[in-house]
Design a protein around this motif. Structure first.
Motif, mmCIF file in Angstrom:
data_model
loop_
_atom_site.group_PDB
_atom_site.id
_atom_site.type_symbol
_atom_site.label_atom_id
_atom_site.label_comp_id
_atom_site.label_asym_id
_atom_site.label_seq_id
_atom_site.Cartn_x
_atom_site.Cartn_y
_atom_site.Cartn_z
ATOM 1 N N ILE A 183 0.774 -1.339 -0.080
ATOM 2 C CA ILE A 183 0.058 -0.096 -0.158
ATOM 3 C C ILE A 183 0.863 0.997 -0.036
ATOM 4 C CG2 ILE A 183 -1.617 1.467 1.389
ATOM 5 C CD1 ILE A 183 -2.892 -1.556 2.322
ATOM 6 N N ALA A 184 1.941 1.138 0.733
ATOM 7 C CA ALA A 184 2.688 2.354 0.987
ATOM 8 C C ALA A 184 3.489 2.726 -0.520
ATOM 9 C CB ALA A 184 3.859 2.043 1.897
ATOM 10 N N GLY A 185 3.850 1.534 -1.058
ATOM 11 C CA GLY A 185 4.435 1.692 -2.474
ATOM 12 C C GLY A 185 3.563 2.067 -3.797
ATOM 13 N N LEU A 186 2.285 2.148 -3.426
ATOM 14 C CA LEU A 186 1.400 2.522 -4.498
ATOM 15 C C LEU A 186 1.689 4.079 -4.947
ATOM 16 C CD1 LEU A 186 -2.023 0.860 -3.381
ATOM 17 C CD2 LEU A 186 -0.463 0.273 -5.152
ATOM 18 N N THR A 187 1.729 3.988 -6.577
ATOM 19 C CA THR A 187 1.916 5.251 -6.925
ATOM 20 C C THR A 187 0.327 6.247 -7.016
ATOM 21 O OG1 THR A 187 1.256 4.675 -9.175
ATOM 22 C CG2 THR A 187 3.613 4.430 -8.558
ATOM 23 N N GLU A 188 0.611 7.394 -6.921
ATOM 24 C CA GLU A 188 -0.482 8.311 -7.341
ATOM 25 C C GLU A 188 -1.507 7.823 -8.400
ATOM 26 O OE1 GLU A 188 -1.800 11.004 -5.496
ATOM 27 O OE2 GLU A 188 -0.220 10.417 -4.023
ATOM 28 N N LYS A 189 -0.892 7.170 -9.386
ATOM 29 C CA LYS A 189 -1.763 6.858 -10.614
ATOM 30 C C LYS A 189 -2.408 5.631 -9.975
ATOM 31 C CE LYS A 189 -1.421 4.901 -15.421
ATOM 32 N NZ LYS A 189 -0.419 4.372 -16.477
ATOM 33 N N GLU A 190 -1.807 4.798 -9.338
ATOM 34 C CA GLU A 190 -2.396 3.371 -8.708
ATOM 35 C C GLU A 190 -3.332 3.817 -7.941
ATOM 36 O OE1 GLU A 190 1.723 0.756 -9.805
ATOM 37 O OE2 GLU A 190 1.184 1.948 -7.661
ATOM 38 N N LEU A 191 -3.263 4.935 -7.294
ATOM 39 C CA LEU A 191 -4.419 5.019 -5.887
ATOM 40 C C LEU A 191 -5.389 5.697 -6.543
ATOM 41 C CD1 LEU A 191 -1.995 6.538 -3.184
ATOM 42 C CD2 LEU A 191 -3.717 4.336 -3.014
ATOM 43 N N ASN A 192 -5.328 6.555 -7.525
ATOM 44 C CA ASN A 192 -6.423 7.247 -8.137
ATOM 45 C C ASN A 192 -7.024 6.577 -9.590
ATOM 46 O OD1 ASN A 192 -6.080 9.453 -6.328
ATOM 47 N ND2 ASN A 192 -4.365 10.016 -7.515
ATOM 48 N N THR A 193 -6.481 5.583 -9.983
ATOM 49 C CA THR A 193 -7.084 4.818 -11.164
ATOM 50 C C THR A 193 -8.031 3.785 -10.441
ATOM 51 O OG1 THR A 193 -5.196 5.204 -12.355
ATOM 52 C CG2 THR A 193 -6.691 3.141 -13.281
ATOM 53 N N PRO A 194 -9.194 3.659 -11.115
ATOM 54 C CA PRO A 194 -10.230 2.745 -10.408
ATOM 55 C C PRO A 194 -9.973 1.434 -10.914
ATOM 56 C CG PRO A 194 -11.455 4.546 -11.710
ATOM 57 C CD PRO A 194 -10.026 4.866 -11.871
ATOM 58 N N PHE A 195 -10.087 0.509 -10.183
ATOM 59 C CA PHE A 195 -10.031 -1.023 -10.610
ATOM 60 C C PHE A 195 -10.754 -1.392 -11.658
ATOM 61 C CE2 PHE A 195 -9.009 -2.506 -5.690
ATOM 62 C CZ PHE A 195 -7.605 -1.673 -5.881
ATOM 63 N N ASP A 196 -9.985 -1.998 -12.775
ATOM 64 C CA ASP A 196 -10.844 -2.366 -13.840
ATOM 65 C C ASP A 196 -10.206 -3.638 -14.124
ATOM 66 O OD1 ASP A 196 -12.091 -3.041 -16.282
ATOM 67 O OD2 ASP A 196 -11.524 -1.377 -17.319
#
Length: 179
Positions: free
Chosen positions: A25-38
């Motif tokens: 979780i700590a290593g997630l990028t902004e893109k990964e955090l803000n992109t909805p799961f699909d």
């Protein structure tokens, strides 16, 4: 690691997978955090691949299953005959319960979800500590567990569930890398 069969292994696996999940979780990028799961282009068919849309959804799912375990154990220790899954749900309809829990938390923030999971993880770990190895991993100790073992419920709600969450996050990260 193989599925834990002792209290020591249960506690170790739970803590190790919780820490790995927190690191992921700590290593997630902004893109990964803000992109909805699909996962619509995936061969994965289980309902949760469509249900969960973000990290918050995963964390509140883990939290709610911790609550199920905590409530179930406490009620049965008081002498109440309490099923693990709340009525009207059962093991054939628990997917509907998961959707209900998902809906319940659509206004929960990611920060709230992180704090809720941290607290519930500590509570479940503390509860696991109160049982002996025999109480956790011997059949027939608690009539309310049925033909299973109490430790199995802890393993499923701790290390195995954290493993599920990490697999989902890895799949999401892979999707984000491909976009």
């Amino acid at each position: 690691m193989a599925r834990p069969t002792t209290k020591a292994d249960l506690l170790t696996a739970a803590n190790e997978n919780y820490e790995k999940l927190q690191e992921m979780i700590a290593g997630l990028t902004e893109k990964e955090l803000n992109t909805p799961f699909d996962f619509s282009n995936s061969a994965k068919k289980e309902a949760h691949w469509k249900r969960d849309k973000n990290l918050r959804d995963i964390l509140v799912h883990l939290y709610e299953w911790h609550q199920l375990l905590l409530t179930w154990v406490a009620a049965n220790q008081r002498g109440d005959n309490w099923p693990f899954l709340p009525k009207p749900y059962n093991w054939k309809t628990y997917g509907d319960m998961n959707v209900m829990l998902w809906k319940k938390h659509q206004d929960t923030t990611l920060e709230e979800a992180k704090a809720m999971l941290q607290k519930s993880h500590a509570e479940v770990m503390a509860l696991a500590e109160t049982f002996t190895n025999e109480e956790l991993f011997s059949k027939g100790v608690f009539p309310w567990v049925g033909g299973s073992i109490l430790g199995g419920y802890f393993v499923s709600n701790l290390s195995s569930h954290y493993d599920w969450a990490m697999k989902k996050l890895k799949a999401h990260k892979k999707n984000c890398a491909g976009k």
